[in-house]
Write a protein that holds these residues in place. Structure first.
Motif, PDB file in Angstrom:
ATOM      1  N   ASP A   8     171.405  70.001 108.326  1.00  0.00           N
ATOM      2  CA  ASP A   8     172.819  69.663 108.466  1.00  0.00           C
ATOM      3  C   ASP A   8     173.208  68.745 107.317  1.00  0.00           C
ATOM      4  O   ASP A   8     172.365  68.155 106.674  1.00  0.00           O
ATOM      5  CB  ASP A   8     173.067  68.933 109.787  1.00  0.00           C
ATOM      6  N   SER A  35     184.817  59.782 115.950  1.00  0.00           N
ATOM      7  CA  SER A  35     184.584  60.764 117.027  1.00  0.00           C
ATOM      8  C   SER A  35     184.165  60.062 118.298  1.00  0.00           C
ATOM      9  O   SER A  35     184.594  60.388 119.388  1.00  0.00           O
ATOM     10  CB  SER A  35     183.464  61.723 116.638  1.00  0.00           C
ATOM     11  N   GLU A 166     181.317  69.442 123.449  1.00  0.00           N
ATOM     12  CA  GLU A 166     181.407  69.467 121.988  1.00  0.00           C
ATOM     13  C   GLU A 166     182.810  69.084 121.528  1.00  0.00           C
ATOM     14  O   GLU A 166     182.991  68.334 120.576  1.00  0.00           O
ATOM     15  CB  GLU A 166     181.036  70.852 121.450  1.00  0.00           C
ATOM     16  N   ASN A 170     183.600  65.973 119.192  1.00  0.00           N
ATOM     17  CA  ASN A 170     184.023  66.318 117.837  1.00  0.00           C
ATOM     18  C   ASN A 170     185.489  66.733 117.890  1.00  0.00           C
ATOM     19  O   ASN A 170     186.087  66.789 118.943  1.00  0.00           O
ATOM     20  CB  ASN A 170     183.184  67.476 117.283  1.00  0.00           C
ATOM     21  N   SER A 174     182.285  74.303 117.242  1.00  0.00           N
ATOM     22  CA  SER A 174     181.807  75.016 116.060  1.00  0.00           C
ATOM     23  C   SER A 174     181.291  76.389 116.446  1.00  0.00           C
ATOM     24  O   SER A 174     181.277  76.768 117.605  1.00  0.00           O
ATOM     25  CB  SER A 174     180.678  74.227 115.402  1.00  0.00           C
ATOM     26  N   ASP A 183     177.393  73.574 111.928  1.00  0.00           N
ATOM     27  CA  ASP A 183     177.099  72.310 111.262  1.00  0.00           C
ATOM     28  C   ASP A 183     176.105  72.434 110.125  1.00  0.00           C
ATOM     29  O   ASP A 183     175.890  71.510 109.380  1.00  0.00           O
ATOM     30  CB  ASP A 183     176.618  71.271 112.289  1.00  0.00           C
ATOM     31  N   SER A 194     184.485  64.458 105.598  1.00  0.00           N
ATOM     32  CA  SER A 194     183.998  65.065 106.828  1.00  0.00           C
ATOM     33  C   SER A 194     182.825  64.247 107.366  1.00  0.00           C
ATOM     34  O   SER A 194     182.224  63.457 106.660  1.00  0.00           O
ATOM     35  CB  SER A 194     183.550  66.507 106.571  1.00  0.00           C
ATOM     36  N   ARG A 197     178.679  67.012 112.424  1.00  0.00           N
ATOM     37  CA  ARG A 197     179.088  67.357 113.791  1.00  0.00           C
ATOM     38  C   ARG A 197     178.053  66.825 114.756  1.00  0.00           C
ATOM     39  O   ARG A 197     176.850  66.871 114.486  1.00  0.00           O
ATOM     40  CB  ARG A 197     179.165  68.869 113.941  1.00  0.00           C
ATOM     41  N   LYS A 199     176.082  67.568 117.824  1.00  0.00           N
ATOM     42  CA  LYS A 199     175.747  68.846 118.461  1.00  0.00           C
ATOM     43  C   LYS A 199     175.238  68.626 119.884  1.00  0.00           C
ATOM     44  O   LYS A 199     174.214  67.964 120.068  1.00  0.00           O
ATOM     45  CB  LYS A 199     174.660  69.496 117.619  1.00  0.00           C
TER      46      LYS A 199
END
Ligand SMILES: Nc1ncnc2c1ncn2[C@@H]1O[C@H](COP(=O)(O)OP(=O)(O)OP(=O)(O)O)[C@@H](O)[C@H]1O
Ligand SMILES: NC(=O)c1ccc[n+]([C@@H]2O[C@H](COP(=O)(O)O)[C@@H](O)[C@H]2O)c1
Length: 305
Positions: A8, A35, A166, A170, A174, A183, A194, A197, A199
């Motif tokens: 990632d 987040s 998720e 986030n 995704s 991700d 960015s 993410r 997960k």
């Protein structure tokens, strides 16, 4: 490659809790912090909003690990929790140890008690199961309770619970679960605006993973998404043999076996909520198999009388 090898993007926040205390964070770190600061529910017309507790979410990565790909995960355990047992809590410990060894940062985890509409025989009301899980989670550094599934007006399939989590962690889901990119897509290029993410991964006992291969129990496209887009951490359990299913070419678990992380429980136990309810029905003690707070709650509210 096994999902443990997927790389990632992004750099690690030094410590999310430190971030909360006002230490200057890079834009990537700020993204993860933002987040986690948002306590949101899934915005849908039909969905009942349920705030997601985030008090235990924290980045455990140390500064010497900075520079390696950053892979933040949150564990989601779906089940009846009727009642929650120490085996349920041990699953989080075993999974976190294994994921950390594989280079993941386990930010925290959630128990999601199944909706009453699941109508399993002997299922105590969700209100009690949520409360018992909250009491059980008080003894854990990792686990919290996500009551969203239990509070919905209808039964929610496990993929929906993963997608909602998720979404809550986030900005948007995704992979095939939503419109965003997986991700692992940015190939290690740092994108300052960015953030990695977070997960969610499904945390299950081996019996639940075996059920993924039983025709008619799960929708095939859900099995695919759960294993490909999220991943499953499977804790070994008596009488279950997931590795055999993963090797069996005709099993759906074979095609997506990269999405399953097998975790051997070196101290195998056969604790199950069913057996504990049977013990209670016979007037026997369940002490040290269930957190004390849960036992007190069961007595006070006569949950299984
Ligand atoms: N002793 C155990 N070892 C490994 N996994 C477990 C154990 N007990 C429960 N689990 C797992 O915890 C999750 C939630 O369990 P759940 O409460 O639905 O089942 P259970 O304890 O098997 O309860 P019941 O006996 O009521 O079916 C499932 O993934 C289940 O496989
Ligand atoms: N299709 C599905 O999403 C599906 C099917 C079977 C069980 N489950 C989940 O598995 C968990 C455990 O179920 P059991 O207690 O029946 O083993 C529950 O949270 C349930 O919602 C989901």
């Amino acid at each position: 490659a096994n999902f443990l090898d997927q790389s990632d993007s992004g750099k690690a926040p030094h410590d999310l809790k430190a971030g909360y205390q006002g230490i200057v964070a890079s834009p990537v770190e700020e993204g993860v912090l933002a987040s986690l600061r948002r306590v949101v529910g899934w915005t849908s017309d039909k969905a009942v909003q349920a705030p997601l507790p985030i008090d235990k979410l924290s980045c455990k990565r140390r500064s010497h690990e900075l520079g390696k790909p950053y892979r933040p995960v949150v564990l989601l355990s779906c089940g009846s929790f009727n009642p929650p047992t120490v085996a349920h809590l041990r699953m989080f410990e075993l999974a976190a140890d294994e994921l950390i060894k594989g280079g993941y940062d386990v930010l925290g985890g959630y128990m999601s008690p199944v909706n009453d509409a699941y109508s399993k025989k002997g299922l105590a009301p969700a209100q009690h199961r949520v409360e018992m899980c909250r009491l059980a989670a008080q003894t854990s550094d990792i686990a919290m309770v996500d009551s969203w599934e239990a509070e919905q007006p209808t039964y929610q399939r496990t993929l929906m619970v993963l997608q909602r989590l998720e979404q809550a962690l986030n900005e948007q889901p995704s992979g095939r679960a939503g419109q965003g990119q997986a991700d692992s897509d940015s190939g290690g290029t740092e994108q300052p605006s960015s953030s990695p993410r977070i997960k969610p991964m499904l945390l299950c006992g081996a019996d639940m993973v075996e059920s993924l291969a039983v025709p008619g129990v799960w929708k095939p496209e859900h099995v695919r998404s759960i294993l490909e887009d999220y991943g499953v951490v499977c804790i070994s359990r008596e009488h279950s043999n997931v590795s055999q299913l993963m090797e069996d070419r005709v099993s759906p678990l074979h095609e997506f076996s990269n999405g399953i992380l097998l975790v051997e429980n070196p101290i195998i136990n056969n604790i199950s909520s069913t057996v504990l309810r049977q013990q209670l029905a016979q007037g026997r003690s369940i002490r040290y198999l269930v957190p004390d707070g849960v036992i007190e709650y069961i007595k006070k509210h006569q949950v299984y009388d």
